[in-house]
Design a protein around this motif. Structure first.
Motif, PDB file in Angstrom:
ATOM      1  N   ASP A   1       0.832  -1.205   0.000  1.00 37.31           N
ATOM      2  CA  ASP A   1       0.000   0.000   0.000  1.00 37.31           C
ATOM      3  C   ASP A   1       0.869   1.260   0.000  1.00 37.31           C
ATOM      4  OD1 ASP A   1       0.979  -0.589   2.494  1.00 37.31           O
ATOM      5  OD2 ASP A   1      -0.867  -0.149   3.578  1.00 37.31           O
ATOM      6  N   VAL A   2       1.729   1.365  -0.995  1.00 39.70           N
ATOM      7  CA  VAL A   2       2.676   2.480  -1.080  1.00 39.70           C
ATOM      8  C   VAL A   2       2.320   3.379  -2.259  1.00 39.70           C
ATOM      9  CG1 VAL A   2       5.098   3.071  -1.535  1.00 39.70           C
ATOM     10  CG2 VAL A   2       4.548   1.206   0.023  1.00 39.70           C
ATOM     11  N   THR A   3       2.392   4.668  -2.048  1.00 31.18           N
ATOM     12  CA  THR A   3       2.211   5.712  -3.077  1.00 31.18           C
ATOM     13  C   THR A   3       0.990   5.427  -3.945  1.00 31.18           C
ATOM     14  OG1 THR A   3       3.810   4.653  -4.570  1.00 31.18           O
ATOM     15  CG2 THR A   3       4.670   6.303  -3.073  1.00 31.18           C
ATOM     16  N   GLY A   4       1.192   5.354  -5.287  1.00 25.69           N
ATOM     17  CA  GLY A   4       0.057   5.226  -6.190  1.00 25.69           C
ATOM     18  C   GLY A   4      -0.418   3.806  -6.421  1.00 25.69           C
ATOM     19  N   ILE A   5       0.221   2.817  -5.787  1.00 22.76           N
ATOM     20  CA  ILE A   5      -0.143   1.419  -6.056  1.00 22.76           C
ATOM     21  C   ILE A   5      -1.612   1.125  -5.768  1.00 22.76           C
ATOM     22  CG2 ILE A   5       0.280  -0.964  -5.320  1.00 22.76           C
ATOM     23  CD1 ILE A   5       3.261  -0.258  -5.142  1.00 22.76           C
ATOM     24  N   PRO A   6      -2.189   1.582  -4.631  1.00 25.15           N
ATOM     25  CA  PRO A   6      -3.598   1.279  -4.384  1.00 25.15           C
ATOM     26  C   PRO A   6      -4.566   1.902  -5.407  1.00 25.15           C
ATOM     27  CG  PRO A   6      -2.501   1.886  -2.341  1.00 25.15           C
ATOM     28  CD  PRO A   6      -1.554   2.213  -3.460  1.00 25.15           C
ATOM     29  N   GLU A   7      -4.087   2.858  -6.198  1.00 23.40           N
ATOM     30  CA  GLU A   7      -4.950   3.415  -7.248  1.00 23.40           C
ATOM     31  C   GLU A   7      -5.271   2.378  -8.314  1.00 23.40           C
ATOM     32  OE1 GLU A   7      -3.419   7.098  -8.915  1.00 23.40           O
ATOM     33  OE2 GLU A   7      -2.505   7.589  -6.984  1.00 23.40           O
ATOM     34  N   ILE A   8      -4.353   1.444  -8.507  1.00 25.02           N
ATOM     35  CA  ILE A   8      -4.553   0.449  -9.555  1.00 25.02           C
ATOM     36  C   ILE A   8      -4.763  -0.952  -8.985  1.00 25.02           C
ATOM     37  CG2 ILE A   8      -2.039   0.273  -9.859  1.00 25.02           C
ATOM     38  CD1 ILE A   8      -2.646  -0.518 -12.765  1.00 25.02           C
ATOM     39  N   LEU A   9      -4.050  -1.291  -7.915  1.00 24.31           N
ATOM     40  CA  LEU A   9      -4.213  -2.612  -7.306  1.00 24.31           C
ATOM     41  C   LEU A   9      -5.196  -2.491  -6.146  1.00 24.31           C
ATOM     42  CD1 LEU A   9      -2.821  -5.352  -8.007  1.00 24.31           C
ATOM     43  CD2 LEU A   9      -1.591  -5.101  -5.866  1.00 24.31           C
ATOM     44  N   ARG A  10      -6.447  -2.751  -6.451  1.00 27.29           N
ATOM     45  CA  ARG A  10      -7.510  -2.658  -5.441  1.00 27.29           C
ATOM     46  C   ARG A  10      -7.616  -3.999  -4.735  1.00 27.29           C
ATOM     47  NH1 ARG A  10     -11.226   0.242 -10.010  1.00 27.29           N
ATOM     48  NH2 ARG A  10     -10.261   2.308  -9.865  1.00 27.29           N
ATOM     49  N   ASP A  11      -7.444  -3.971  -3.429  1.00 30.54           N
ATOM     50  CA  ASP A  11      -7.328  -5.189  -2.641  1.00 30.54           C
ATOM     51  C   ASP A  11      -8.558  -6.079  -2.800  1.00 30.54           C
ATOM     52  OD1 ASP A  11      -5.984  -6.880  -0.822  1.00 30.54           O
ATOM     53  OD2 ASP A  11      -7.224  -6.143   0.821  1.00 30.54           O
ATOM     54  N   GLY A  12      -8.319  -7.335  -3.226  1.00 31.15           N
ATOM     55  CA  GLY A  12      -9.394  -8.291  -3.417  1.00 31.15           C
ATOM     56  C   GLY A  12     -10.140  -8.138  -4.712  1.00 31.15           C
ATOM     57  N   GLU A  13      -9.799  -7.111  -5.494  1.00 31.03           N
ATOM     58  CA  GLU A  13     -10.497  -6.860  -6.754  1.00 31.03           C
ATOM     59  C   GLU A  13      -9.573  -7.036  -7.953  1.00 31.03           C
ATOM     60  OE1 GLU A  13     -12.615  -3.143  -9.120  1.00 31.03           O
ATOM     61  OE2 GLU A  13     -12.504  -3.091  -6.928  1.00 31.03           O
ATOM     62  N   THR A  14      -8.451  -6.307  -7.976  1.00 30.50           N
ATOM     63  CA  THR A  14      -7.494  -6.447  -9.082  1.00 30.50           C
ATOM     64  C   THR A  14      -6.175  -7.045  -8.609  1.00 30.50           C
ATOM     65  OG1 THR A  14      -6.749  -4.160  -8.760  1.00 30.50           O
ATOM     66  CG2 THR A  14      -8.482  -4.530 -10.400  1.00 30.50           C
ATOM     67  N   GLY A  15      -6.138  -7.484  -7.367  1.00 34.36           N
ATOM     68  CA  GLY A  15      -4.947  -8.086  -6.785  1.00 34.36           C
ATOM     69  C   GLY A  15      -5.069  -8.042  -5.280  1.00 34.36           C
TER      70      GLY A  15
END
Length: 404
Positions: free
Chosen positions: A326-340
């Motif tokens: 959950d660093v910087t912009g990663i959660p913008e694209i890797l949504r937990d349980g949805e896209t990774g």
């Protein structure tokens, strides 16, 4: 439109996003020239470089001799009559940067280049800013990660560059917030444009399907912010639970010796392999075989961190289920349980648990991988990203006075 791209080094193995961007501009019909301030120093190069048609000019000149600087000033003065009154903007720059900027400015004016764009808000942007000022053309720059997060970054200097630029581009909403809140760059001056991928080059491989070998792959420079030490710890934890999961880490860098020592200390020599830098084709092949891509990024002690790792985008485009932090912009694209799956940064237990979930739950892995590919197609197509960037170039040029 004639655009000059200014970068510190070209080509560079870790900066495929620059090459992807250049190729997309060329497919759209733009005429580009690439200006590099340093010679390349990598031992491996991506095959994509052979597709670039733009000429490359190196501005390193082998030193900072006064004669070299003066020759550049004389050359620039011949094509820019009002050069000398503008040189006050060079105050505070290194002699090498001034020399590079005046040579670049002369070329820009002589070849009628319409716009300069620099990558990374460091020396490349400082040179582009002065050259643009001398040649009276607009410039933009893309801010990425170390150039805005490192402890040595001067927020005042960065804000000054932003004030002179027609537009500041950055690669995530997280970066937009940081530039605005920490560096004082007005939000209306910033455009968030994600680094894109040439999607036709990324074939989707179904997770859990034929060819997947149950392994972990990680790709990146062997530096602190990539967090590979926590991935090695996670592999040790999985082994302690009876899960001997092979892991391949692709890349080279300053932490290689420390990581090799860690692997030896944890007796993981048969499971965790450091294989050095590989070609784009070899990385794609490794991703297609692996069952999980791990991107355990962290914020380094020096403040450095990733903006939005390109390798994460590549894995998501390819169908390899991803675990990241959950660093910087990663959660913008890797949504937990949805896209990774997201793990806590610097937490090997959390990382091991997320990896194990993806290895054990095929339905989850397939669902996340399919949603990840859809997310990439929606917002990370390099053709659309490059088009958005060209609109910023055009807007800047239209708002600037024509050359005399």
């Amino acid at each position: 439109m004639r655009v000059g791209y200014v970068v510190k080094r070209y080509p560079r193995h870790s900066e495929t996003f620059v090459v992807n961007e250049v190729l997309a501009h060329e497919r759209a019909g733009d005429q580009l020239e690439i200006f590099a301030l340093r010679a390349p120093n990598d031992t491996h190069f991506q095959d994509l470089i052979s597709e670039v048609r733009a000429p490359v000019r190196y501005l390193h000149f082998g030193g900072t001799k006064a004669s070299t600087l003066w020759r550049g000033v004389e050359e620039a003065a011949r094509v820019i009559p009002d050069l000398f009154p503008r040189l006050d903007a060079a105050l505070g720059l290194e002699a090498q940067e001034v020399s590079q900027a005046v040579h670049l400015a002369a070329h820009v004016r002589r070849e009628r280049i319409d716009h300069l764009h620099a990558h990374f808000a460091t020396t490349a942007t400082r040179v582009a800013a002065l050259a643009a000022h001398l040649a009276q053309v607009p410039f933009t720059f893309t801010a990425h990660a170390k150039d805005i997060f490192h402890v040595d970054v001067s927020e005042g200097a960065l804000s000054g560059l932003a004030a002179r630029a027609a537009r500041v581009i950055t690669v995530s909403d997280y970066n937009v917030s940081h530039l605005s809140k920490e560096c004082g760059v007005p939000k209306e001056k910033i455009a968030r444009i994600y680094n894109g991928l040439p999607l036709d080059s990324y074939r989707f491989h179904e997770p859990g399907g034929e060819g997947r070998d149950g392994s972990i792959v990680a790709v990146g420079r062997l530096v602190e912010k990539k967090g590979f030490r926590y991935l090695i710890e996670a592999c040790a934890l999985l082994a302690q639970r009876g899960r001997a999961v092979p892991c391949t880490i692709i890349g080279g860098g300053e932490c290689e010796d420390a990581l090799r020592a860690q692997i030896q200390e944890l007796d993981l020599g048969q499971l965790v392999q450091l294989v050095g830098p590989l070609s784009r084709a070899e990385v794609a092949s490794a991703m297609a075989r692996a069952s999980v891509l791990a991107a355990p990024c962290v914020i380094g002690d020096d403040g450095n961190r990733d903006g939005l790792p390109t390798v994460l985008l590549e894995a998501m485009a390819s169908g390899t289920p991803c675990v990241a932090t959950d660093v910087t912009g990663i959660p913008e694209i890797l949504r937990d349980g949805e896209t990774g799956l997201l793990a806590k940064q610097g937490d090997s237990v959390s990382l091991a648990e997320a990896i194990e979930r993806l290895l054990d739950d095929r339905e989850l892995a397939v669902r996340c991988a399919r949603a990840a590919r859809a997310r990439i197609e929606e917002d990370f197509d390099v053709e659309r990203s490059a088009a958005a960037l060209r609109r910023e170039f055009t807007r800047a040029t239209e708002l600037s006075p024509a050359l005399a």
